[in-house]
Design an enzyme around this catalytic site. Sequence first.
Site: not given
Length: 442
Positions: A37, A225
């Site tokens: 990530d 998010d």
Amino acid sequence: MSGEITMIGSVILALLLAGYLGQQYLPPPRPKVIGLDLGTTFCSVGVFHPGSGEVEVIADEEGRLSIPSAVSFTTTAVLVGHEAVNLADSNPQNTVYDAKRFIGKTFEPEVLEQESARYPFKVINNKGSAEFLLFTNHSFSVSPEFIGSRLLLKMRKMAERHLGVPIQKAVISVPAEFDERQRNYTIRAADLAGLEVLRVINEPTAAAMAYGLHKVDVLNVMVVDLGGGTLDVSLLNKQGGMFLTRAMAGNNKLGGQDFSQRLLQYTMERVRQEFGVAPTLKEDIHRLRQVVEAAKLNLTVQPSVTIKIPLHLYEDNGSESPDGTAPAPVVLEAVVTRKLFEQLNEDLFQKILTPIETVLAEGHLDKQDVDVIVLVGGSTRIPRIRKLISEYFGKEPNTSVDPDMAVVTGVAIQAGIMGGSWPLQVSAIEIPNRHLHKTNFS
Ligand SMILES: *[C@@H]1O[C@H](CO)[C@@H](O)[C@H](O)[C@H]1NC(C)=O
Ligand SMILES: *[C@@H]1O[C@H](CO)[C@@H](O)[C@H](O)[C@H]1NC(C)=O
Ligand SMILES: *[C@@H]1O[C@H](CO)[C@@H](O)[C@H](O)[C@H]1NC(C)=O
Ligand SMILES: *[C@@H]1O[C@H](CO)[C@@H](O)[C@H](O)[C@H]1NC(C)=O
């Protein structure tokens, strides 16, 4: 004849048995594919353990599960992550962060100038692409993908140290809005770090996978998010094991930093009221910022916090005192309640609903039709934000996965699938969406 067949039969049986026993008693194979990530502010690396069927997010030498996405250049070294952040104050022009905002993008020269003004380091224009201009012994420039590669290399090494095997393959996540060029440059960053990218997956899809949504029967998934500086909302539609991004929207100027900033402004104003002058010394403001940030985090779990900070206040804005010495410190002591924090930020919190409404409208979906709401990013821990979202949908968001680890967890699951170590082949493919545009509110 029949004897021969029996012979062959028993050889096969013996082989099968050996294979079976091997599976039972040999140590489980080590993961060979890592999940990465590469975030705008933080990065993490994870693996799927075929033996236990669990995802492990790999810690650095000090046990931290994510590293800041910063790279600092000195005359003798290139420092990455926490070490780079430690230098940010003393070496600001050579400490690059937010490189992901520039990777694989083309810019108009004026836009790049505006962007450069936001940072302590210099962003220059190289035929429409951004580069970072650095000054150590000599001056040189590096690309956003080079910055990305240093972060990926650090994570690759963390994984190799932890797993004790060399790693050459990875799955990596990117924002859903990334176009083909941005994806290509992200792959290039991995390539520079000696990693072959087996698949690029969208961050919201990864977050959905962290909740096992690739294995269960759901249709519509809303992924919210909210990170340090940006809000991204995606509406995913799952069709026969494949995730399709139906709509996305966001606000690239809304996030945890803004909530901290409101608290900082409030605290500065408190100082001004109490002592007659506002803090101007760089060190004081830096310390205030740190205390406010810690207070914000605490207010997620506690109804109130007491902050206590020594400050050096100059009567006369910013100038040195006549004899050059710092004035005697005063101490600001203040109680900050969660309620106050919420009041200071209520208008910002309300802005979160705007892109949510947009993706529902663009996806032609009623809010009642959203099956699961997945929260990603540290700022979604803020209780008022969770409440706002659950009240809007009339249902609880899914919060069992740490919102900072949701993306890396999903990417690691995908890495496990690609590495062939998934017990049964669950498909998690994305339908590429070439013509989807992200609506931005900011
Ligand atoms: C910069 O100078 C230091 C000594 O001051 C030297 O060790 C280093 O190799 C130099 N770096 C470059 C890139 O020239
Ligand atoms: C991305 O990379 C692929 C494969 O190397 C290439 O075919 C494609 O043209 C690239 N696209 C862009 C927009 O750079
Ligand atoms: C926040 O909480 C931690 C641990 O609970 C504590 O050590 C720290 O002093 C607190 N900070 C503030 C500003 O209240
Ligand atoms: C969260 O997701 C899991 C997996 O799909 C599901 O079983 C659970 O009910 C969800 N929880 C909430 C509160 O939505």
